[in-house]
Enzyme design. Structure first.
Site, PDB file in Angstrom:
ATOM      1  N   ASP A 107      46.901  36.488  41.159  1.00 51.93           N
ATOM      2  CA  ASP A 107      46.389  35.152  40.931  1.00 51.93           C
ATOM      3  C   ASP A 107      46.212  35.001  39.415  1.00 51.93           C
ATOM      4  O   ASP A 107      46.315  35.976  38.651  1.00 51.93           O
ATOM      5  CB  ASP A 107      45.081  34.941  41.706  1.00 51.93           C
TER       6      ASP A 107
HETATM    7  C1  GLC Z   1      44.813  29.389  40.902  1.00 54.27           C
HETATM    8  C2  GLC Z   1      44.610  29.614  42.396  1.00 54.27           C
HETATM    9  C3  GLC Z   1      45.877  29.965  43.127  1.00 54.27           C
HETATM   10  C4  GLC Z   1      47.065  29.301  42.468  1.00 54.27           C
HETATM   11  C5  GLC Z   1      47.216  29.932  41.097  1.00 54.27           C
HETATM   12  C6  GLC Z   1      48.408  29.348  40.325  1.00 54.27           C
HETATM   13  O1  GLC Z   1      43.764  29.976  40.194  1.00 54.27           O
HETATM   14  O2  GLC Z   1      43.639  30.555  42.782  1.00 54.27           O
HETATM   15  O3  GLC Z   1      45.704  29.531  44.483  1.00 54.27           O
HETATM   16  O4  GLC Z   1      48.235  29.536  43.236  1.00 54.27           O
HETATM   17  O5  GLC Z   1      46.035  29.792  40.305  1.00 54.27           O
HETATM   18  O6  GLC Z   1      48.181  28.019  40.016  1.00 54.27           O
END
Ligand code: GLC
Length: 738
Positions: free
Chosen positions: A306
């Protein structure tokens, strides 16, 4: 070679694509040629960071805005002058393997051209984006769409999302979110299929099939990245990014099956969650990422962290510094680093010092190369172009599907005296600013949306030629409105920023100003219809008690307004069923249907499990939803059969209009080696019945799907002492012991 339509059409005829064995050979050949720097580059995903307009980092600038050091206006001015920095020099040097957040064909092709034509080995880029519920055509937020209980619909809207997003250059979506969410305070409940693990499993698997289509290397196929692995929905107190502490039994019975279903449906990527599980952050959790995901489940795709999550293992307190975080993550099985640059900065020295064996690096690189080969990016790095982009968005078929999904996501919660559906000539006074805001309908994560293309409730009513007057939040005009209108329609709920990521709420009731507007409307003694627009269950006992009708309208995307209007006038009969419990008060959270009985289940006498200041029951239970017609249930039968249990029940439409009904089948154990839920969803079927029509529904349940773990984690599948239930929601059922 840039995109040409002929190539795209040829692709869709289904040319034979490279098989796994051939891909394996190509990966080995490529790895042999790659330098340590090029290998590390493949593990690096960058976002289009906004630079050039300010001295601090974009993240710091956001913090400055949130804590008031700069105003929103100043922040927006700076954003307006910022340019996107794609780090082209790093890209040319082979130090970037993927981007996050690229949503247009021109930018994607420009960057891809650098990767393919200007780097030493020409390894194509992978573009990932959060295509959660549609792209340019926005479909209902996942929590809303889950209320349709219709696997085929979920797959069809995912296919539409893939067709549009791949036209914009996207190769992978960071979806589906398969996080079971039992706490309504958690804002990300909006992004999944609610509180039940079976529904999240079906929803997630349907989305994977829709996103990826029949062949991943077709230009309109998008790799699915199931998230957030694992149990992110179990964050303590419903507070986003908080700790997760739960028994292995709970993890394996109530959370993991949803992710596993997505892997079994073929998901090619997995995103570990921000949270820890029992003290070990998922980003560095070897048991999760290697033992369960790869050894037990046989997953051979890629993992991507993440945003910034690897570096945040320092903040978690499990890594001394970025180097330690990078080492722990790669050893635990994290392949790609999303935007923290921990791998970019630390991996080469970790390998050169011998702290990390290069084989571990090669394994991570091979997972990522495999996905790039499977997507056909080596043969066809340009899957789209301006021409395809223009043709792909917001087609009439897309709008039609978005309308169908929106209508099926709506849940009728109350309809006193059958005030609904309204007659076309009904004079309607509309209150609530969200009624005119099309943008509110897009919900969280509508990355490709153009709000002006969405239909607001007011526009939807106008499209139906309704007799409507709009009063906004104007309380002074309530008296006048009540005199000239037959019904008062109050649009209440939450703004879209109040759910989704980093949007937990300690109080899930209506805001004070909305409640006072509602009370004023009720005081006129004209019938008040409440239409909720929200991204989570709300504590709305006053609404439930005093409104004449309540419609759960969620955030439904591009065709929201038309869907609301068609339901209000009965052109469509509502069929949605809640996939989350609506508690009476925030203090009851987490509140969910599949709870344990305890030795003193809540009841009238004092010494039972309940609150002094709040009723026992939810305002609306899991599985609940009304129709403009009525269904009756009878002739339940339950019998052992072969490897499981066969449940039969008859359902009849006893009303005077056609309707859809979701027949739900639950089970429980009166005794077991560990206490279990008072009931748990085993299966469901959605029927369409004409007035007077009866259907005999059969559920064939396999005993291995009804099992549980004992205190020593042995999986128990006996069918002893079981009771089965079938009916219209989790409370209103017929029941019979096996
Ligand atoms: C965010 C979210 C995740 C998302 C990622 C990319 O923090 O937790 O669900 O896919 O970043 O945007």
């Amino acid at each position: 070679m840039m995109y040409q339509k002929a190539f795209y059409d040829g692709f869709l005829k289904g040319e034979d694509f490279m098989g796994a064995e051939e891909i394996g050979k190509k990966i080995d050949e490529l790895l042999k040629k790659m330098t340590l720097e090029e290998k590390t580059g493949q593990l690096r995903q960058c976002g289009p960071s906004l630079v050039g307009a300010f001295e601090v980092s974009f993240e710091e600038l956001l913090d400055m805005m949130f804590d008031g050091r700069i105003s929103k206006e100043e922040f927006d001015r700076l954003m307006g002058t910022a340019k996107q920095d794609f780090r082209e020099e790093d890209l040319r040097a082979g130090r970037i393997g993927s981007y996050n957040g690229i949503g247009d064909a021109e930018t994607a092709n420009r960057l891809q051209k650098i990767a393919v034509e200007e780097t030493r080995l020409g390894i194509p880029l992978l573009f990932g984006y959060d295509v959660i519920h549609g792209f340019r055509t926005v479909t209902p937020i996942p929590l809303a769409e889950s209320c349709a209980w219709e696997d085929g619909l979920w797959e069809r809207t995912a296919r539409l999302a893939a067709e549009e997003a791949t036209a914009a250059g996207v190769h992978m979506t960071f979806a589906p979110m398969a996080d079971v969410a039992k706490d309504a305070r958690w804002g990300r409940v909006s992004e999944g299929a609610g509180e039940d693990v079976l529904l999240n499993a079906h929803y997630g698997a349907s989305k994977v099939r829709g996103f990826q289509g029949k062949e991943l290397s077709a230009p309109d196929a998008m790799a699915a990245c199931v998230k957030h692995f694992a149990a992110y929905g179990a964050v303590e107190a419903g507070r986003d990014y908080n700790r997760v502490d739960l028994s292995r039994q709970k993890l394996y019975e109530e959370y993991l099956p949803a992710y596993k279903a997505c892997i079994e449906a073929g998901a090619r990527a997995v995103m570990p969650a921000f949270n820890d599980i029992n003290g070990v952050p998922c980003s560095v959790n070897k048991e999760l990422l290697r033992d369960i995901l790869r050894e037990d489940w046989g997953f051979d795709g890629m993992t991507v962290s993440d945003a910034n999550a690897i570096a945040e293992c320092v903040t978690h307190g499990i890594a001394r510094d970025k180097k330690d975080a990078a080492k722990q993550a790669i050893l635990a099985g994290m392949d790609m680093d999303m935007t923290s640059d921990s791998y970019h900065e630390e991996l080469i020295s970790l390998v050169e010092s011998g702290e990390v064996d290069e084989k571990i690096l090669d394994e991570a690189v091979s997972h990522i190369l495999r996905i790039k080969f499977e997507l056909g990016l080596f043969e066809h790095p340009y899957r789209t172009g301006a021409e395809r982009e223009r043709e792909a968005f917001l087609t009439p078929e897309a709008r039609k599907l978005a309308l169908e999904a929106a209508e099926k996501s709506i849940v009728l919660l109350k309809n006193d005296g059958r005030i609904l559906p309204l007659k076309k000539e009904t004079r309607i006074a509309v209150f609530g600013s969200m009624a005119e805001s099309a943008g509110e309908n897009t919900g969280a994560w509508a990355v490709g949306a153009h709000p002006e293309e969405c239909v607001s409730l007011l526009e939807g009513l106008q499209n139906e030629k309704a007799d409507v007057r709009f009063y906004g939040e104007n309380m002074e005009q309530i008296k006048e409105a009540a005199e000239s209108a037959d019904v008062l329609l109050a649009v209440l709920g939450e703004h879209k920023e109040e759910s989704g990521e980093a949007a937990s709420r300690a109080d899930i009731g209506l805001h004070a100003e909305q409640l006072s507007l509602f009370e004023e409307l009720v005081a006129t003694e004209k019938p008040v219809i409440v239409l909720l627009m929200n991204g989570r269950p709300l504590a709305i006992p006053e609404i439930a008690r005093k409104a004449s009708a309540v419609i759960e309208g969620w955030q439904l995307g591009t065709e929201a307004g038309n869907a609301y209007a068609r339901i209000l006038f009965g052109e469509t009969n509502p069929s949605g069923k809640l996939t989350v419990t609506f508690p009476y008060s925030s203090g009851q959270c987490p509140m969910y249907y599949a709870h344990i009985n305890t030795g003193r289940p809540g009841g009238k006498s004092k010494f039972t499990s309940k609150y002094l200041d709040t009723p026992l029951e939810p305002v609306y239970p899991f599985g609940f939803g009304l129709s403009y017609t009525e269904f009756s249930y009878d002739a339940l039968s339950v019998e052992k059969s072969g490897a499981g249990v066969t449940i039969r029940i008859s359902v009849k439409n006893v009303g005077d209009i056609p309707g859809e009904e979701v027949v739900q089948c639950y089970y429980s154990r009166r005794t077991a080696k560990r206490v279990g839920p008072v009931r748990k969803l085993a299966a469901y079927q959605k029927l369409f019945l004409e007035p007077g029509e009866t259907e005999k529904v059969v559920f064939e349940l396999k005993k291995e799907d009804l099992g549980y773990y004992d205190k020593d984690m042995n999986y128990v599948t006996d069918l002893e002492d079981m009771v089965f239930y079938a009916g219209t929601n989790s409370q209103d059922t017929l029941e019979q012991a096996l």
